[in-house]
Write an enzyme that holds these catalytic residues in place. Structure first.
Site, short mmCIF file in Angstrom:
data_model
loop_
_atom_site.label_atom_id
_atom_site.label_comp_id
_atom_site.label_asym_id
_atom_site.label_seq_id
_atom_site.Cartn_x
_atom_site.Cartn_y
_atom_site.Cartn_z
N GLU A 1 0.81 -1.22 0.00
CA GLU A 1 0.00 0.00 0.00
C GLU A 1 0.84 1.27 0.00
O GLU A 1 0.52 2.23 -0.69
CB GLU A 1 -0.94 0.03 1.22
CG GLU A 1 -2.12 -0.91 1.14
CD GLU A 1 -1.79 -2.34 1.53
OE1 GLU A 1 -0.63 -2.59 1.95
OE2 GLU A 1 -2.68 -3.20 1.44
N HIS B 1 -9.15 -5.07 11.38
CA HIS B 1 -9.88 -4.95 10.12
C HIS B 1 -11.18 -4.17 10.27
O HIS B 1 -12.02 -4.21 9.39
CB HIS B 1 -10.20 -6.32 9.54
CG HIS B 1 -9.02 -7.00 8.91
ND1 HIS B 1 -7.98 -7.47 9.64
CD2 HIS B 1 -8.72 -7.28 7.62
CE1 HIS B 1 -7.09 -8.03 8.83
NE2 HIS B 1 -7.51 -7.93 7.60
#
Lengths: 345, 474
Positions: free
Chosen positions: B208, B277
């Site tokens: 990322e 998450h």
């Protein structure tokens, strides 16, 4: 503990610097480099002086000693090619023919600076001259530089981007993420590692498990070369080869420019981590400007007096830029609120 | 004893699916690992493997059956010595634990059992129903009243927005993990690769930090990237480029450097995926000048705002919600449906209390308003839609009418969106307030995994109802 086996260079990465004196050049070319490098040096000396006078504040990272790297790279670039670097960026801007007045005025935080005084030493840009910063976060310019190359490939404009970073940044994780994608997609980008041997105060040996930084691309199949970064012609040739490689669609290359900064990491660095002798030795024996001067004189392309004239002209240019920078007004208070977002109707 | 084979949950959020095809027939002998059937969710087609050995006794659901709920017994397996005649009627509604996912075409990479994230909020025990749209869409100036509406999922409306903008502007491209060949981890980029090709729909490695930086560089270089994060949780790896490189460079360059880029992906809590998450990043990005931050609720807003975000010359953080992807709403059938960034939407008009919310919390706010209405409290629900710039005017105007406000958000309260809205209301409409502003938000803990604790941690309809009653002193 077992002795470490010396690693062999693979064919993907090589260290075979040619002798500088044998490289092809001519009078105009070499005198041009002399001028360009001297401008950077005198500009940086003046910037250091203005810092001492309180005209320049904050962080100010001088490029003195490393002039051959950016000058040689610029010589190999063609119109449309881009440059991006970290915060030691004054030399890059001058090499790209950005106006010394605008650069110095940014250093002093004035309205006439390249970023209207809102960026400072580490954050300057010129889309016109294809200079994309000027980035203050160590290593951030590497994926951004790969992104410029991504745009070049996408737009099929044949331009190559050169992403400069130091030996310190070469240990950043994002650099390897960028290496991977740059080779995966064969992006036209050159990773120029300016190895000035110290990441702030930490030597390469103390910070890096693999100190031969040109090998850092081996596991990504990126070819790397070790280049004498104190020799402008060696830099020029290596950069030309790498840029050609990238422009022809073969993807990225890594150039490790072995160089040396004479000054501290920034103006506030007393540089206690290295000896005075080490600095003096580098200056006396490997100075990039002295080397060019010597060859000019040997080839009789100019006399000592001619070179003094050049020096005088450059000093005048730098003085003008400093005067301009000090005399220019600070940004209007209304500038506080501009350039946060581009207005959309 | 025959073994019941149940409809398995193939993703954390799956509640039902289509039994596309049986791969076995009655009387077949199966061993552990044999493929029993293909099941389609709204994201993917997956194979279900046998766990136990035996003979297929009965197939209880036909090929092509749609809307088969998770946990429904779909077949029965005979063990040694049993015959189909021994079969009794299957038990129902047990948790799915017999089927296993074959990692062939997973909908996403997070195995787990399905179930509503907020059991207390789902009156009908987890069935997917059409999300409440509010009763006052007529006040939306963005949608002409005579236009035809098409029911569309949030997922498809986001995809349509990207596809339309990619057709319109060749410099728009999308990059991210699994966006191309896999068709999107949450299928938001479905079929974009087929239409636009690998040059414009680009699978990245799982890096990322690196690809966010490459996206920013591409934007500096003249392109209009859409960078998809598989979830915003992973974008913390990339936050330096979002803030330091994308948001600040226009200012630091004195207006020279443009960074037209959209960072998008699912934000907030999904379902039973644990603390790393499940986080709402609204206030993180809304804090930063130089960014625009959008958090749509329904499909029309998702589409219109994403199109606006892609056209915007500034970096835009676009916060979607995984649990909204599968929900359907009316989307106007218009060639070029754009909703301007920066305008809140009054989703329900009311006179007694203002409730602000964004993203999935709007659903709970609207549900709360219905409950409050039965109690005689007439709530006005404002969907903020954009978090930066924040449409303070709409909120203040509403508070001047209702004199009370509840600010609801999914994330933590401290330094949250609600804190900001409350502060602005206090500063700008203090004299109109009949009660201190109240906030509804997640409990101040990392999101737990256990179903009961997760439900306790996340804010829902009942929390909004209670807060509204409190500010009304009822």
């Amino acid at each position: 503990m077992a002795t470490k086996t010396p690693k062999k260079s693979t064919k993907k990465s090589s260290a075979a610097p040619k002798k500088a004196a044998s490289r092809t050049t001519d009078k105009d070319e070499l005198l041009g480099y002399y001028r360009d490098m001297l401008l950077i040096r005198r500009f940086e000396e003046r910037a250091g002086q203005l810092y001492g006078m309180g005209q320049i504040a904050g962080f100010c990272h001088l490029y003195i000693g490393q002039e051959a790297v950016v000058t040689g790279c610029k010589a190999a670039m063609k119109d449309g090619d881009q440059m991006i670097t970290g915060y030691r960026d004054h030399g890059h801007m001058l090499a790209l023919d950005m106006d010394p007045k605008g650069v110095m005025a940014e250093l002093t935080g004035r309205a006439t600076g390249y970023s209207k005084g809102k960026g400072g030493s580490m954050h300057m840009f010129s889309t016109e001259k294809k200079f994309y910063g000027g980035h203050g976060i160590v290593g951030a310019q590497v994926p951004i530089g790969a992104g410029l190359a991504f745009a070049n490939q996408y737009l099929e404009n044949k331009a190559v981007s050169l992403a400069f970073f130091g030996d310190g940044a070469s240990n950043q994780g994002q650099v390897y993420e960028a290496f991977n994608m740059a080779k995966l997609w064969n992006l036209p980008v050159i990773f120029v590692i300016e190895n000035n041997q110290y990441a702030m105060g930490t030597s390469v040996q103390r910070a890096s498990a693999e100190t031969e930084l040109f090998k850092r691309g081996i596991s990504f199949e990126i070819e790397g070369k070790l280049v004498d970064g104190m020799d402008v012609l060696a830099v020029r040739d290596a950069a030309a080869e790498a840029i050609e490689h990238a422009r022809s669609g073969k993807g990225p290359m890594i150039l490790e420019m072995k160089t040396y900064r004479y000054r501290g990491h920034s103006m506030s660095d007393p540089a206690k981590y290295r000896s005075r002798d080490e600095v003096t030795k580098a200056r006396d024996e490997t100075d990039p400007i002295d080397a060019v001067k010597k060859r000019i004189l040997t080839e009789k392309w100019a006399s000592e007096d001619d070179l003094k004239e050049i020096d005088k002209a450059i000093k005048a240019t730098v003085k003008d830029s400093a005067d301009f920078a000090i005399e220019s007004p600070e940004p209007d208070p209304s500038e506080l609120w501009t350039d946060v977002l581009i207005e959309v109707d | 004893m025959a073994i019941d084979i149940q409809m398995p949950a193939l993703s954390p959020t799956m509640e039902e699916g289509t039994l596309a095809k049986w791969m076995v027939k009655e009387g077949d002998t199966v061993r552990s690992g044999d493929i029993l059937a293909e099941i389609e969710t709204d994201k993917a087609t997956m194979e279900v493997e046998a766990v136990d050995e035996g003979t297929i006794g009965k197939l209880l659901v036909a090929d092509g059956a749609e809307g088969v709920k998770v946990g429904t017994v779909i077949a029965q397996l005979l063990e040694d010595g049993e015959s189909a005649d021994d079969l009794a009627s299957p038990a129902t509604s047990e948790p799915a634990d017999r089927g296993q996912i074959k990692a062939d075409d997973q909908g996403d990479d997070k195995p787990g059992s399905a179930g509503p994230a907020h059991p207390e909020n789902n009156a009908d025990d987890g069935t997917v129903e059409k999300a409440p749209a509010g009763k006052a869409v007529a006040n939306d100036p963005d949608i002409p009243t005579n236009i035809k509406m098409i029911s569309t999922t949030v997922r498809d409306s986001l995809r349509d927005a990207m596809a339309e903008e990619m057709r319109r502007d060749p410099t728009v491209f999308v990059m991210g993990e699994e966006v191309a060949e896999y068709q999107g981890a949450y299928k938001v980029t479905r079929e974009l690769l087929q239409e636009f090709g690998a040059k414009r729909v680009i699978d990245t490695p799982i890096t990322e930090h690196g690809f966010a930086g490459i996206g920013v560089g591409a934007a500096f270089g003249g392109l209009k990237p859409i960078v998809e994060f598989m979830t915003w949780n992973f974008a913390m790896q990339a936050i330096d480029h979002i803030i330091n490189s994308a948001a600040k460079t226009l200012y630091m360059s004195g207006g020279q450097m443009r960074c037209p880029i959209v960072f998008r992906g699912p934000n907030g809590a999904a379902s039973r995926v644990g603390a790393q998450h499940s986080q709402d990043y609204s206030s993180w990005y809304a804090h930063v000048p130089g960014l625009k931050v959008v958090a749509p609720y329904d499909a029309a807003d998702a589409k219109g705002l994403l199109k606006a975000a892609i056209r915007d010359p500034n970096p835009v953080v676009f916060l979607e919600h995984e649990l909204m992807y599968g929900e359907s709403f009316d989307v106007p059938d218009m060639d070029d449906f754009i909703i301007p960034i920066g305008k809140a939407k009054v989703r329900r008009e009311g006179k007694d209390v203002t409730i602000t919310a964004q993203s999935r919390m709007v659903k709970f706010a609207l549900e709360a308003a219905e409950i409050l209405a039965e109690e005689g409290i007439d709530a006005e629900v404002i969907d903020m839609r954009t978090l930066r710039p924040l449409d303070t005017d709409t909120v203040i105007k509403s508070v001047k009418k209702t004199n009370r406000i509840v600010c609801a958000e999914e994330g933590w309260g401290q330094h949250g969106i609600g804190a900001e809205i409350a502060a602005r209301v206090v500063a700008e409409a203090f004299d109109y307030l009949d009660a201190p502003p109240m906030r509804v938000h997640q409990k101040d803990v990392p999101l737990p995994y256990a179903a009961n604790l997760e439900a306790l941690s996340l804010p829902g309809t009942e929390d909004v109802v209670k807060a509204a009653r409190a500010v009304c002193y009822k």
